[in-house]
Design a protein around this motif. Structure first.
Motif, PDB file in Angstrom:
ATOM      1  N   SER A  36      57.030  -7.435  79.683  1.00  0.00           N
ATOM      2  CA  SER A  36      58.038  -6.969  80.639  1.00  0.00           C
ATOM      3  C   SER A  36      59.303  -6.537  79.916  1.00  0.00           C
ATOM      4  O   SER A  36      59.988  -5.608  80.354  1.00  0.00           O
ATOM      5  N   SER A  37      59.615  -7.189  78.793  1.00  0.00           N
ATOM      6  CA  SER A  37      60.778  -6.780  78.001  1.00  0.00           C
ATOM      7  C   SER A  37      60.556  -5.406  77.382  1.00  0.00           C
ATOM      8  O   SER A  37      61.490  -4.593  77.296  1.00  0.00           O
ATOM      9  N   GLN A  38      59.342  -5.132  76.942  1.00  0.00           N
ATOM     10  CA  GLN A  38      59.029  -3.822  76.379  1.00  0.00           C
ATOM     11  C   GLN A  38      59.337  -2.688  77.366  1.00  0.00           C
ATOM     12  O   GLN A  38      59.775  -1.606  76.962  1.00  0.00           O
ATOM     13  N   LEU A  39      59.113  -2.945  78.640  1.00  0.00           N
ATOM     14  CA  LEU A  39      59.188  -1.891  79.649  1.00  0.00           C
ATOM     15  C   LEU A  39      60.556  -1.774  80.318  1.00  0.00           C
ATOM     16  O   LEU A  39      60.733  -0.950  81.226  1.00  0.00           O
ATOM     17  N   ILE A  40      61.510  -2.593  79.910  1.00  0.00           N
ATOM     18  CA  ILE A  40      62.846  -2.506  80.502  1.00  0.00           C
ATOM     19  C   ILE A  40      63.427  -1.109  80.268  1.00  0.00           C
ATOM     20  O   ILE A  40      63.411  -0.598  79.154  1.00  0.00           O
ATOM     21  N   ASP A  41      63.917  -0.511  81.351  1.00  0.00           N
ATOM     22  CA  ASP A  41      64.528   0.829  81.336  1.00  0.00           C
ATOM     23  C   ASP A  41      63.535   1.934  80.998  1.00  0.00           C
ATOM     24  O   ASP A  41      63.948   3.034  80.597  1.00  0.00           O
ATOM     25  N   HIS A  42      62.238   1.651  81.143  1.00  0.00           N
ATOM     26  CA  HIS A  42      61.273   2.736  80.936  1.00  0.00           C
ATOM     27  C   HIS A  42      61.459   3.785  82.022  1.00  0.00           C
ATOM     28  O   HIS A  42      61.653   3.457  83.196  1.00  0.00           O
ATOM     29  N   LYS A  43      61.408   5.041  81.625  1.00  0.00           N
ATOM     30  CA  LYS A  43      61.735   6.130  82.538  1.00  0.00           C
ATOM     31  C   LYS A  43      60.701   6.311  83.636  1.00  0.00           C
ATOM     32  O   LYS A  43      61.040   6.682  84.767  1.00  0.00           O
ATOM     33  N   PRO A  87      61.912  -4.533  91.903  1.00  0.00           N
ATOM     34  CA  PRO A  87      62.321  -3.148  91.619  1.00  0.00           C
ATOM     35  C   PRO A  87      62.451  -2.790  90.144  1.00  0.00           C
ATOM     36  O   PRO A  87      62.188  -1.646  89.765  1.00  0.00           O
ATOM     37  N   THR A  88      62.888  -3.725  89.282  1.00  0.00           N
ATOM     38  CA  THR A  88      63.152  -3.385  87.879  1.00  0.00           C
ATOM     39  C   THR A  88      62.471  -4.364  86.941  1.00  0.00           C
ATOM     40  O   THR A  88      62.234  -5.530  87.284  1.00  0.00           O
ATOM     41  N   TRP A  89      62.210  -3.880  85.719  1.00  0.00           N
ATOM     42  CA  TRP A  89      61.583  -4.735  84.711  1.00  0.00           C
ATOM     43  C   TRP A  89      62.549  -5.798  84.205  1.00  0.00           C
ATOM     44  O   TRP A  89      62.109  -6.879  83.779  1.00  0.00           O
ATOM     45  N   GLY A 135      62.191  -2.342  74.919  1.00  0.00           N
ATOM     46  CA  GLY A 135      62.178  -0.889  74.794  1.00  0.00           C
ATOM     47  C   GLY A 135      61.291  -0.351  73.692  1.00  0.00           C
ATOM     48  O   GLY A 135      61.330   0.857  73.413  1.00  0.00           O
ATOM     49  N   HIS A 136      60.465  -1.205  73.059  1.00  0.00           N
ATOM     50  CA  HIS A 136      59.619  -0.758  71.951  1.00  0.00           C
ATOM     51  C   HIS A 136      58.145  -0.836  72.330  1.00  0.00           C
ATOM     52  O   HIS A 136      57.712  -1.768  73.010  1.00  0.00           O
ATOM     53  N   LYS A 137      57.390   0.126  71.853  1.00  0.00           N
ATOM     54  CA  LYS A 137      55.942   0.098  72.021  1.00  0.00           C
ATOM     55  C   LYS A 137      55.318  -0.723  70.888  1.00  0.00           C
ATOM     56  O   LYS A 137      55.941  -0.958  69.854  1.00  0.00           O
ATOM     57  N   ILE A 138      54.079  -1.123  71.086  1.00  0.00           N
ATOM     58  CA  ILE A 138      53.387  -1.906  70.061  1.00  0.00           C
ATOM     59  C   ILE A 138      53.225  -1.100  68.780  1.00  0.00           C
ATOM     60  O   ILE A 138      53.335  -1.643  67.674  1.00  0.00           O
ATOM     61  N   SER A 139      52.997   0.196  68.911  1.00  0.00           N
ATOM     62  CA  SER A 139      52.746   1.031  67.734  1.00  0.00           C
ATOM     63  C   SER A 139      54.006   1.481  67.019  1.00  0.00           C
ATOM     64  O   SER A 139      53.924   2.113  65.958  1.00  0.00           O
ATOM     65  N   ASP A 140      55.188   1.173  67.568  1.00  0.00           N
ATOM     66  CA  ASP A 140      56.431   1.586  66.915  1.00  0.00           C
ATOM     67  C   ASP A 140      56.565   0.945  65.540  1.00  0.00           C
ATOM     68  O   ASP A 140      56.149  -0.213  65.322  1.00  0.00           O
ATOM     69  N   HIS A 141      57.172   1.684  64.619  1.00  0.00           N
ATOM     70  CA  HIS A 141      57.380   1.158  63.270  1.00  0.00           C
ATOM     71  C   HIS A 141      58.362  -0.002  63.305  1.00  0.00           C
ATOM     72  O   HIS A 141      59.359   0.024  64.030  1.00  0.00           O
TER      73      HIS A 141
END
Length: 401
Positions: free
Chosen positions: A299-306, A357-359, A136-142
């Protein structure tokens, strides 16, 4: 004589006309000798039946009927395998017994022993923990960044700059520029000084064990190639640092979003500048010619991405705008950049995964696939090293040297 010929012609023409225009002419069906209009006998004799001496020819229809194909055992094993679970890394404590790591795996039974051992389970659990840390985190997140991580990033930046200092030579061969050996030699010669940048005084003796993992993380200088085995060595090097207590759980998000991203950037530069040959590539039937782990982390980063779904990889606008934030999209963007043709043709496996269907299912499937296709393959794991930090076990007992 002429009268007889004229009569024959008239008789023939009248017969032809009658045959063509007579309403009483019967039409024969292909399956029997009865007319399909009136049911009466046909005017044509049925075709001869096939005899045992001359059976009908065997042929494959253009579209075969639906049949149950035999199950692919390897794919079925991956599907039925349990999803690997994260584990807490077991840190070491004095006294230390660092040693030069050596190769141990030569047979499929050795693979089974490694995965049944505490070292094998803990190493894979470390990879899973890294994947979960970036969910659920982007690369640029703190994220928290320790001094050790800062030193590692500086180290990788140094290696990155050396590529600019050692340009490729002109040669006729497509793969394997010889300048890579110069770069690799410089990296190997300076490996110890690079390690000492972040090792404390009481851990300086660990260089004898962690340097071989580090130098094997960037490809092979003899073959001038790179593959998932070398990538696994980099993960093993990070695991050794975690065993030493230099990387803690709060560092894991930065290990992925900072260190691994920088490592991936370095490797892509080495691959393109020095034309590294893919080591053990599956061709079109692999995820990527060189990497596997960034697909897991991405793929873990994108889990539950809206908004971004697995099928979104076919949207070029999404790739252009979000490749810098998500490792999975970055990998797809790079694949499309370096390969020509239809995506479904040069990367059929990635294309198939886009239909999931899902990440979360993508991530769990990739973790199982990494274990089966990388960590359980003898041609890859025969080069894996075992020492005191990653111990070699047989049936749960430690091998004596």
């Amino acid at each position: 004589m002429e009268e007889q010929q004229n009569e024959a012609k008239e008789s023939s023409s009248s017969t032809t006309t009658t045959t063509a225009t007579s309403p009483n002419t019967h039409l024969r069906t292909s399956s029997n000798t009865a007319c399909r209009n009136c049911g009466g006998p046909t005017t044509f004799t049925p075709p001869p039946k096939w005899s045992e001496v001359s059976p009908p020819p065997n042929y494959r229809p253009i579209r075969s009927s639906a049949i149950n194909l035999p199950i692919n055992n390897s794919q079925q094993a991956i599907i039925l395998a349990p999803v690997p679970q994260s584990q807490k890394v077991h840190t070491i404590s004095p006294p230390y017994f660092f040693q030069v790591p050596t190769k141990k795996i030569t047979h499929p039974d050795d693979i089974r022993r490694f995965h049944d051992s505490d070292s094998g389970k803990n190493f894979l659990g470390f990879v899973v923990a890294l994947s979960e840390s970036i969910r659920g985190h982007k690369i640029s997140d703190h994220c928290h960044q320790s001094l050790t991580l800062t030193s590692i990033l500086s180290l990788l930046q140094t290696l990155f700059l050396w590529v600019d200092e050692i340009p490729p030579v002109q040669q006729s061969s497509r793969y394997g520029n010889y300048s890579y050996r110069v770069w690799h030699g410089r990296m190997t010669e300076n490996a110890e000084s690079l390690m000492l940048q972040f090792l404390s005084d009481d851990l300086r003796s660990a260089t004898i064990e962690i340097i071989p993992y580090f130098t094997d993380s960037f490809g092979n200088s003899s073959r001038i190639d790179y593959g998932t085995g070398h990538e696994t060595n980099f993960a093993a090097w990070l695991y050794c640092l975690a065993r030493l207590g230099l990387l803690k759980e709060e560092d894991y998000p930065a290990v992925v979003s900072r260190v691994f991203v920088k490592y991936l950037e370095l490797m892509r530069k080495l691959q393109t500048v020095y034309c590294l040959e893919p080591a053990g590539s599956h061709g079109v039937w692999g995820l990527d010619d060189y990497h596997f782990l960034p697909f897991i982390f991405g793929s873990s980063q994108l889990i539950d991405h809206k908004y971004i779904k697995p099928k979104s990889i076919h949207n070029q606008d999404i790739l252009d705008n979000f490749a810098d934030e998500y490792l999975y999209l970055s990998c797809i963007y790079f694949v499309k950049k370096v390969k020509r043709g239809l995506f479904a043709e040069h990367s059929p496996m990635l294309n198939d995964i886009s239909g999931v269907p899902t990440w979360s299912k993508v991530n769990s499937g990739l973790l199982k696939m990494y274990k089966a296709e990388v960590l359980e393959k003898v041609p890859i794991m025969q080069h894996f090293l075992f020492g005191w930090l990653i111990k070699w076990y047989i049936l749960g007992s430690l091998l004596s040297s």
